[in-house]
Structure formats: structure tokens, C-alpha cells
Design an enzyme around this catalytic site. Structure first.
Site, PDB file in Angstrom:
ATOM      1  N   TYR A 146       0.859  -1.184   0.000  1.00 14.17           N
ATOM      2  CA  TYR A 146       0.000   0.000   0.000  1.00 14.17           C
ATOM      3  C   TYR A 146       0.893   1.230   0.000  1.00 14.17           C
ATOM      4  O   TYR A 146       1.846   1.316   0.773  1.00 14.17           O
ATOM      5  CB  TYR A 146      -0.896   0.002   1.242  1.00 14.17           C
ATOM      6  N   ASP A 241       9.293   2.398   0.095  1.00 17.26           N
ATOM      7  CA  ASP A 241       8.262   3.045   0.896  1.00 17.26           C
ATOM      8  C   ASP A 241       8.432   2.548   2.337  1.00 17.26           C
ATOM      9  O   ASP A 241       7.994   1.458   2.687  1.00 17.26           O
ATOM     10  CB  ASP A 241       6.875   2.707   0.338  1.00 17.26           C
ATOM     11  N   LYS A 269       4.595   8.419   9.566  1.00 13.11           N
ATOM     12  CA  LYS A 269       4.309   7.817  10.871  1.00 13.11           C
ATOM     13  C   LYS A 269       5.313   8.227  11.962  1.00 13.11           C
ATOM     14  O   LYS A 269       5.154   9.282  12.557  1.00 13.11           O
ATOM     15  CB  LYS A 269       4.210   6.304  10.727  1.00 13.11           C
TER      16      LYS A 269
HETATM   17  N1  PMP Z   1       2.835   3.876   2.516  1.00 10.91           N
HETATM   18  C1  PMP Z   1       2.729   2.911   3.441  1.00 10.91           C
HETATM   19  C2  PMP Z   1       3.711   1.790   3.430  1.00 10.91           C
HETATM   20  C3  PMP Z   1       1.722   2.957   4.403  1.00 10.91           C
HETATM   21  O1  PMP Z   1       1.612   1.984   5.303  1.00 10.91           O
HETATM   22  C4  PMP Z   1       0.820   4.048   4.386  1.00 10.91           C
HETATM   23  C5  PMP Z   1      -0.314   4.170   5.404  1.00 10.91           C
HETATM   24  N2  PMP Z   1      -0.557   3.142   6.225  1.00 10.91           N
HETATM   25  C6  PMP Z   1       0.974   5.029   3.409  1.00 10.91           C
HETATM   26  C7  PMP Z   1       1.993   4.917   2.494  1.00 10.91           C
HETATM   27  C8  PMP Z   1       0.041   6.207   3.347  1.00 10.91           C
HETATM   28  O2  PMP Z   1       0.245   7.024   4.440  1.00 10.91           O
HETATM   29  P1  PMP Z   1      -0.904   8.026   4.946  1.00 10.91           P
HETATM   30  O3  PMP Z   1      -1.981   7.198   5.521  1.00 10.91           O
HETATM   31  O4  PMP Z   1      -0.195   8.886   5.963  1.00 10.91           O
HETATM   32  O5  PMP Z   1      -1.336   8.815   3.756  1.00 10.91           O
END
Ligand code: PMP
Length: 433
Positions: A146, A241, A269
Site C-alpha cells: 500500500y 516506501d 508515521k
Molecule cells: N505507505 C505505506 C507503506 C503505508 O503503510 C501508508 C499508510 N498506512 C501510506 C503509504 C500512506 O500514508 P498516509 O496514511 O499517511 O497517507
């Protein structure tokens, strides 16, 4: 076990009137586990309290950011001090330079970094930079990973999409995903074959180096080495990511643990200490394509917000202060949870798979090893729902979805882990029926 959730129920009914589905993010709905979402009031350390006064040992930890649990004093102090000076200037501050310096020192592959407000924004911007840098359009990604909710990534994605069984999102014109190529995770042969065709047109290959959004999946070293080799060979940008794994698996993230150096990285995060902050960065020659230096446009009214930067700096200072003990202890506590859950399942002859990397872990209800999206999907999600509710009744708050990770924090005590292990045992007894 007689939890009252009257106030949560009332708030949910009220929320349904004004907010689609009653939630501001679909992963908060309890759709896949049954029941209605809980409304939270406050948190202290490892404990989260709902509006009816029920206490839970929290393993969601706001989906990863809270490495030191809820409301750690140094972070609250940093936020209060920053707030007293003004909440937003829309202009440069000393603190954002400090945070950028800290990030580049701790994650050596990041030579330059831009601060943004969410992981979604970080990935969207990083991919734009990779496209601008290479002059190519195609993006290679992996099933069950994701990368936020920007248009180009909403096909065969993990997290809420897999939870809700949405292969793709409505509202995304086909033209916007036509340059996204999705391949199975950990499949070296398929990846190398695909790169032979798409490699010359691939602006970047993006992956979660340790996936947490189809539940936790362990990358094979062969796979991580292959993504590095092929991207180098074809001149594509390798984008890790690390929105979840950054500062969680080690202060240098998954790239430090696995010894694979990407060209670009996204963070989120943990670097925001629980406030909205994320970042993208990487090689200086790539980052220098961004405006005002280069032709790739990316901007933000609240980017580098002083409160978020203060919270992030405070959390990174706490990480530095605790040194390597922090991760050693976190991993040991999570391993304890893993081994006791596995022992319970063995005793009950219940086929489960537990995947764990550091302080991220997922328990799947399947007899197959979970190594990718297809095998993650073999998990019996109805059983997960039963397990989730049994644990909630025992004061343990897990992610309301099979396809997520549980996160430990420094605030979780051995006693928390012991009582959770007992709750897990009882939960598995309920599942075994
Ligand atoms: N990349 C990864 C690996 C994630 O786990 C997430 C959210 N869980 C995101 C991008 C998107 O981040 P956000 O919810 O802060 O937009």
C-alpha cells in the site's frame, strides 16, 4: 468481559449522519471484523481508553507512529513549547532544518529530503520526482503493498482495499493507472522477466521493503537484491516506501536491516511523533529536480508544520537517547508474543501462520506460509473477526482487519505482553471453538 459501549454506539450513529460510513478513514470501520467502531477518548503509554471508559492494551498505536506509546511527556512538552510560539507560519524555520539534518544523518541513502503532511503525499511526490528525473512514465509496484490513496496506486493495493475486497477504486480513470504495473511480491523470476520488457520505460520500482499492508510479509533477501540489481541495470529509480518500517525496524529502517540501498525513500508515521508529517528524500541529483531548483512541482501550505516538526524531533531524540537497547527490547517483547501465540496454537492444533519482523507482527488463520498477497488472502478472515472480538473483550485492541500489522511500543511492559499472551491464548480457544 461485560464491556459497555453505549457512548461509542451513540457517537457512531451520530457520525453516520455527517461522515461517510461514520469514519474519517475506512480502516477504522469494523466492517471486516463485525461490530461498530469504538470511539477513543485518551491514551496513556500502552493503554487506550474508549469513551465508555474501557481500557485496552493498544497494538494499533495509531497504525505505527507511536513508538513510545500514547502521550509521552517529552513529545507533549515539545508540542506545547512549539504551539506557544505559533502554530503555523508558512515560512522556513530552524526546526525543520534540524529534522531534515537528523533524517539525512540517520538514513544515509537520503541526501536531501522534503517534508510533507502524509504518507500518501510523500509517495505521490516521490513518484513525480522519479518521473521527472528519468523522463519516463511507468511505475512498477507489488500486489498487496500500500502506498497511500493517490490515483495511480489504487489497483491491487493492500491495507483498506484488501480489507474491503476492493481490487481497484472507483473514481480513478483507467488512464491514470495505465502506467502502473503490478507484480507479485517476492517473485524474483516474474519480476526479472517483467523488467526485461518494462525496465527501459520504468521511472521507478516502488515497494514496501517489509510489507505491513497485507499483514506482515517477510521479504526474501533474493527479492530485495533483485529489485536493486534490475533498477540499476535499467536506470529506474528504486523507491523504498518506509512509511511504516522507517525508524521502526531500526533507526535506519528496513534498508539498514537488509543492507539494500534505495535511490529514494518515503517516510511517515514515526518521524511525525503522532502528528501529521511525512517525508520523501533520496539521492541529491534526483531530489534537485524539485521546484524551486528544478521543473517538478510540489508544494504545501502546512508542510514542515512547526508542531509536527517539534513532535517528530522529540520522538527522534527519544530514539537516539535509548540507543540500540530500544530496538533490542522491542523486538524481544514482540518475539515473546509470537512464541507464546505459536505455542498456544500448537497446543490447540489450530493452523496459523505468524509473520514477524522486529516489532511488527501478523497472525494469519491459514495453514499456508504467507509470503505474498495470494497466500495472505488464504487467511480465514471470519476467524480473524472472532479472534479480534474475543481479544477486544479481554482488553486487547488489535487492528480491525486481518491485513494489517500489530505494533509494539517502548511503553508496552513485560506485564502487558504476559497478559496479552494469555488473552491471545483464550482468543485462540474461542476460534478453535
Ligand atoms: N505507505 C505505506 C507503506 C503505508 O503503510 C501508508 C499508510 N498506512 C501510506 C503509504 C500512506 O500514508 P498516509 O496514511 O499517511 O497517507
Amino acid at each position: 468481559m461485560s464491556r459497555q459501549t453505549t457512548r461509542s454506539e451513540e457517537l457512531y450513529q451520530e457520525a453516520l449522519k455527517y461522515i461517510p460510513g461514520g469514519v474519517n478513514s475506512p480502516v477504522r470501520a469494523f466492517r471486516s471484523v463485525g461490530g461498530n467502531p469504538l470511539f477513543m477518548d485518551h491514551g496513556i503509554g500502552s493503554q487506550l481508553y474508549d469513551v465508555d471508559g474501557n481500557a485496552y492494551t493498544d497494538y494499533v498505536m495509531s497504525w505505527g507512529p507511536l513508538l513510545f506509546g500514547h502521550a509521552p511527556a517529552p513529545i507533549l512538552k515539545a508540542i506545547a513549547e512549539a504551539a506557544a510560539k505559533g502554530t503555523s507560519f508558512g515560512a522556513s524555520t530552524a526546526a525543520e532544518v534540524e529534522l531534515a539534518r537528523k533524517i539525512t544523518e540517520t538514513v544515509p541513502s537520503i541526501e536531501k529530503v522534503r517534508l510533507v503532511n502524509s504518507g500518501t503525499e510523500a509517495v505521490m511526490s516521490a513518484v513525480r520526482a522519479a518521473r521527472g528525473f528519468t523522463g519516463r512514465n511507468k511505475v512498477v509496484k507489488f500486489e498487496g503493498n500500500y502506498h497511500g490513496h493517490s490515483d495511480g496506486f489504487l489497483s491491487k493495493s493492500g491495507s483498506g482495499l484488501v480489507t474491503l475486497g476492493l481490487p481497484d477504486s472507483a473514481g480513478v480513470p483507467p488512464g491514470l493507472t495505465q502506467d502502473t504495473i503490478t507484480l507479485p511480491y517476492n517473485d524474483v523470476r516474474k519480476f526479472r522477466t517483467a523488467m526485461n520488457t518494462v525496465g527501459p520505460d520504468a521511472a521507478c520500482v516502488i515497494l514496501e521493503p517489509v510489507p505491513g499492508n497485507m499483514g506482515v510479509v517477510l521479504p526474501t533477501e533474493e527479492f530485495l537484491n533483485a529489485v536493486r540489481e534490475e533498477t540499476t541495470k535499467f536506470g529506474s529509480v528504486l523507491l523504498f516506501d518506509e512509511v511504516i518500517s522507517g525508524f521502526r525496524l531500526s533507526s535506519g529502517g528496513a534498508q539498514h536491516v537488509y543492507g539494500v540501498t534505495p535511490d529514494m525513500t518515503t517516510l511517515g508515521k514515526i518521524i511525525g511523533g503522532g502528528l501529521p508529517l511525512a517525508a520523501y528524500g533520496g539521492r541529491a541529483d534526483i531530489m534537485d529536480v524539485i521546484a524551486p531548483l528544478g521543473p517538478v512541482y510540489q508544494a504545501g501550505t502546512l508542510s514542515g508544520n512547526p508542531l509536527a516538526v517539534a513532535a517528530g524531533l522529540a520522538q527522534l531524540a527519544m530514539i537516539e537517547e535509548r540507543g540500540s537497547d530500544l530496538y533490542t527490547e522491542l523486538h524481544a517483547k514482540t518475539e515473546h508474543l509470537e512464541t507464546s501465540a505459536q505455542a498456544s496454537a500448537n497446543k490447540l492444533k489450530l493452523p496459523i501462520q505468524i509473520n514477524r519482523v522486529g516489532s511488527m507482527m501478523t497472525l494469519f488463520f491459514t495453514d499456508q506460509p504467507v509470503t505474498d498477497y495470494a497466500t495472505a488472502k488464504t487467511s480465514d478472515t471470519a476467524k480473524y473477526g472472532v479472534f479480534f472480538r474475543a481479544l477486544l473483550d479481554r482488553g486487547v485492541y488489535l487492528a480491525p482487519s486481518q491485513f494489517e500489522a500489530l505494533f509494539l511500543s517502548d511503553a508496552h511492559t513485560e506485564q502487558d505482553v504476559e497478559s496479552t499472551a494469555k488473552a491471545i491464548h483464550e482468543g485462540l480457544v474461542v476460534v478453535a471453538g
